[in-house]
Design an enzyme around this catalytic site. Structure first.
Site, mmCIF file in Angstrom:
data_model
loop_
_atom_site.group_PDB
_atom_site.id
_atom_site.type_symbol
_atom_site.label_atom_id
_atom_site.label_comp_id
_atom_site.label_asym_id
_atom_site.label_seq_id
_atom_site.Cartn_x
_atom_site.Cartn_y
_atom_site.Cartn_z
ATOM 1 N N LYS A 195 4.026 45.514 -9.663
ATOM 2 C CA LYS A 195 4.902 44.456 -10.166
ATOM 3 C C LYS A 195 4.108 43.427 -10.963
ATOM 4 O O LYS A 195 2.957 43.137 -10.669
ATOM 5 C CB LYS A 195 5.627 43.782 -8.997
ATOM 6 C CG LYS A 195 6.636 44.687 -8.306
ATOM 7 C CD LYS A 195 7.371 43.928 -7.208
ATOM 8 C CE LYS A 195 8.416 44.809 -6.536
ATOM 9 N NZ LYS A 195 7.803 45.868 -5.700
ATOM 10 N N GLU A 218 9.138 55.731 1.503
ATOM 11 C CA GLU A 218 8.871 54.559 2.333
ATOM 12 C C GLU A 218 10.181 53.949 2.821
ATOM 13 O O GLU A 218 11.262 54.225 2.267
ATOM 14 C CB GLU A 218 8.062 53.531 1.554
ATOM 15 C CG GLU A 218 8.769 53.040 0.303
ATOM 16 C CD GLU A 218 8.414 51.612 -0.055
ATOM 17 O OE1 GLU A 218 8.518 50.762 0.837
ATOM 18 O OE2 GLU A 218 8.074 51.367 -1.230
#
Length: 299
Positions: free
Chosen positions: A155, A21
């Protein structure tokens, strides 16, 4: 969509390719260090005889594999925006340049015929989503995109149990890489246990083949934790997260501003140590992605 000749040749020949990415380059790391990191990420793959395919939109053109000029633009041009799948047609129509999120990268990589994608952390269900309905497009895109994503979980600023429940609802296959513990990005374990674990890259390739044999078009998510000795200190993490969350509530930070705010504050509160762990996470996932791509190519 433009596919870099090196990448197109590798795909056509069945050689190992790993998608990367570009949001981590444009928005996840400080300039100019981000450019060197982008080069380092690609070199990890080249050192393992795997072709890197960093993905982005450059001047309205989706690109699978970036030459040096395009890589520099994504890293150093401050006008580069974040582009998810819903944004792709607008970016193309307006000639914009954008760094692709996990969702957009997975989508474009699959369109190009790439089967393995390494990222840092997956997006997920946000805290308080029962009232805000704030959920990353990463999850729904993976539900209908045939690609294997290597990620260090999600996360800890997100709602990890809710994210795993959502992945189950969407029938996205999730396996731990050598573990049955789901990681939480900066930390090796999140406290959530996975139903399935695979021992190595060959095991992941076997799951991919079985997924294909069943005619499924959804992703395989490989949860790859950092070794314990490389994770962020758990107490430092806990204190920084608690303070950042409290400050976000105090300052009435809402919507799409929440994640960038929390991530930036955690970097500050950990004196930059969380940023160094970010780099270790990306490198670790890219190395594992390389092994999976090699195992898949060998099949």
């Amino acid at each position: 969509m433009q596919i870099l000749p090196e990448v197109a040749d590798a795909i056509a020949a069945g050689r190992p390719v790993v998608a990367l990415e570009s949001t981590i380059i444009s928005h996840g790391l400080p300039r100019p260090r981000n450019l060197q990191a982008a080069r380092d990420f690609e070199q990890i793959l080249r050192d393992r005889d795997v072709v890197p395919a960093t993905i982005a939109v450059v001047d309205g053109e989706p690109r699978v594999g970036l030459d040096e000029k395009a890589l520099e633009k994504i890293a150093l041009d401050e006008s580069v925006v974040k582009v998810s799948v819903r944004d792709l047609p607008v970016a193309m129509a307006t000639g914009a340049s954008g760094a692709t999120t996990v969702a957009a990268t997975a989508y474009l990589a699959a369109q190009a015929g790439i089967r393995v994608f390494s990222t840092g952390g997956l997006g997920g269900v946000h805290r308080g989503a029962s009232t805000t309905f704030d959920e990353s497009a990463d999850l729904t895109v993976l539900a209908h995109t045939p690609i294997t994503v290597v990620s260090a979980g999600v996360k800890s600023i997100l709602d990890i149990p809710a994210t795993l429940e959502r992945l189950e609802t969407l029938s996205v296959t999730v396996v731990g890489y050598g573990t049955d513990q789901f990681p939480s990005f900066w930390l090796t374990e999140s406290g959530e246990t996975l139903d399935w674990a695979v021992p190595d890259a060959g095991g992941v390739a076997a799951v991919m083949a079985a997924n294909d044999a069943l005619g499924r078009s959804s992703a395989v998510l490989v949860a790859n934790p950092l070794p314990y000795d490389k994770q962020l200190d758990p107490q430092v993490h806990h204190d920084a997260l608690a303070q950042a969350l409290a400050e976000a509530e105090r300052d009435a930070i809402t919507g799409k501003d929440v994640s960038p705010y929390l991530l930036a504050r955690i970097v500050e509160l950990t004196s930059g140590s969380s940023l160094e762990v970010n780099l270790d996470i990306a490198a670790n996932n890219i190395a594992v992605g390389a092994e999976i791509a090699r195992a898949w190519s060998a099949r």
